[in-house]
Design an enzyme around this catalytic site. Structure first.
Site, PDB file in Angstrom:
ATOM      1  N   LYS A  98       0.815  -1.226   0.000  1.00  0.00           N
ATOM      2  CA  LYS A  98       0.000   0.000   0.000  1.00  0.00           C
ATOM      3  C   LYS A  98       0.844   1.269   0.000  1.00  0.00           C
ATOM      4  CE  LYS A  98      -2.545   0.116   3.684  1.00  0.00           C
ATOM      5  NZ  LYS A  98      -2.054  -1.007   4.411  1.00  0.00           N
TER       6      LYS A  98
ATOM      7  N   ARG B  22      10.772  -6.580   5.419  1.00  0.00           N
ATOM      8  CA  ARG B  22      10.684  -5.167   5.789  1.00  0.00           C
ATOM      9  C   ARG B  22      11.172  -4.952   7.221  1.00  0.00           C
ATOM     10  NH1 ARG B  22       5.034  -2.063   5.232  1.00  0.00           N
ATOM     11  NH2 ARG B  22       4.630  -2.859   7.308  1.00  0.00           N
TER      12      ARG B  22
ATOM     13  N   ARG C 215      -1.351  -7.690  13.584  1.00  0.00           N
ATOM     14  CA  ARG C 215      -1.840  -6.695  12.615  1.00  0.00           C
ATOM     15  C   ARG C 215      -2.659  -7.357  11.514  1.00  0.00           C
ATOM     16  NH1 ARG C 215       3.036  -4.131  10.473  1.00  0.00           N
ATOM     17  NH2 ARG C 215       1.682  -2.681   9.412  1.00  0.00           N
TER      18      ARG C 215
HETATM   19  P1  AMP Z   1       0.352   1.653   8.422  1.00  0.00           P
HETATM   20  O1  AMP Z   1       1.646   2.351   8.169  1.00  0.00           O
HETATM   21  O2  AMP Z   1      -0.758   2.170   7.552  1.00  0.00           O
HETATM   22  O3  AMP Z   1       0.472   0.166   8.367  1.00  0.00           O
HETATM   23  O4  AMP Z   1      -0.090   2.026   9.921  1.00  0.00           O
HETATM   24  C1  AMP Z   1       0.731   1.702  11.021  1.00  0.00           C
HETATM   25  C2  AMP Z   1      -0.072   1.719  12.304  1.00  0.00           C
HETATM   26  O5  AMP Z   1      -0.628   3.016  12.527  1.00  0.00           O
HETATM   27  C3  AMP Z   1      -1.267   0.769  12.354  1.00  0.00           C
HETATM   28  O6  AMP Z   1      -0.917  -0.538  12.681  1.00  0.00           O
HETATM   29  C4  AMP Z   1      -2.122   1.436  13.419  1.00  0.00           C
HETATM   30  O7  AMP Z   1      -1.611   1.209  14.725  1.00  0.00           O
HETATM   31  C5  AMP Z   1      -1.914   2.911  13.118  1.00  0.00           C
HETATM   32  N1  AMP Z   1      -2.920   3.373  12.127  1.00  0.00           N
HETATM   33  C6  AMP Z   1      -2.689   3.801  10.850  1.00  0.00           C
HETATM   34  N2  AMP Z   1      -3.835   4.130  10.239  1.00  0.00           N
HETATM   35  C7  AMP Z   1      -4.828   3.905  11.138  1.00  0.00           C
HETATM   36  C8  AMP Z   1      -6.247   4.020  11.102  1.00  0.00           C
HETATM   37  N3  AMP Z   1      -6.895   4.430   9.993  1.00  0.00           N
HETATM   38  N4  AMP Z   1      -6.936   3.699  12.229  1.00  0.00           N
HETATM   39  C9  AMP Z   1      -6.310   3.303  13.351  1.00  0.00           C
HETATM   40  N5  AMP Z   1      -4.992   3.128  13.439  1.00  0.00           N
HETATM   41  C10 AMP Z   1      -4.241   3.427  12.352  1.00  0.00           C
END
Ligand code: AMP
Length: 190
Positions: free
Chosen positions: A13, A127, A144
């Protein structure tokens, strides 16, 4: 153009969102990046978010929604945006609907990146080695993925019912996947 990019952890993503936003000249908004920036600079938001992120859990909806509402109201979002990692819960879907209504905008497409589970685990383990992200340990990775299944995968049906969802094969080389996404978001007559 107003887009959402969805997919399980490790689907690519972040990489794709950055490239695709550049190609479409829209603002890339990654809630994960915003949280990480706040964590590293020690802001109150960062302090609130960190323990959830480190555990592989979602940051509470009220915190996340307020942050996104503020971000989408900024001037650089007026010409279009690509949301990367938001919405992730049904509550966030409602909030996004509300934000867009108040800005007199609507979503054009929701793109889901699909990658099989074995490949996802391998990518995340790689990663973890490369990035040193504190939420890339094996237990947290597993958590996750479960959280995505439980809380985020139901959103796919919501957007499918609205006729907004397109699923794109996320396997293969980065530029191949980019080309598939750009194909998928090409709007009729656009
Ligand atoms: P990502 O880099 O998008 O994988 O996000 C890393 C972490 O940030 C996630 O595992 C959540 O802990 C937090 N996070 C990111 N986006 C959201 C969201 N829309 N809602 C809640 N937590 C989020």
């Amino acid at each position: 153009m107003h887009l959402v990019l969805m997919g399980p952890p490790g689907a690519g993503k972040g990489t794709q969102a950055q490239i695709v936003a550049g190609r479409l000249s829209v603002t890339h908004i990654s809630t994960g990046d915003i949280f990480r920036t706040n964590v590293s600079s020690g802001t109150p938001l960062g302090l609130q978010a960190q323990r959830y992120m480190d555990a592989g859990e979602y940051v509470p909806d009220d915190v996340t929604n307020a942050m996104v509402r503020g971000r989408l109201g900024e001037p650089d979002c007026s010409a279009g945006f690509l949301l990367d990692g938001y919405p992730r819960t049904l509550d966030q879907v409602s909030e996004l609907d509300d934000i867009l209504t108040s800005l007199n905008k609507r979503l054009d497409r929701v793109v889901e990146l699909t990658v099989d589970r074995e490949e996802l685990v391998q990518r995340l383990v790689r990663r973890a080695v490369d990035s040193g992200r504190s939420d890339d340990t094996e237990d947290v990775i597993r958590r996750r993925m479960d959280v995505y299944q439980e809380q985020t995968s139901p959103l796919l049906q919501v957007y499918a019912t609205r006729g907004l969802l397109v699923s794109v094969d996320g396997m293969g080389a980065v530029d191949q996947v980019t080309a598939r996404i750009l194909d998928a978001v090409e709007l009729p007559g656009g």
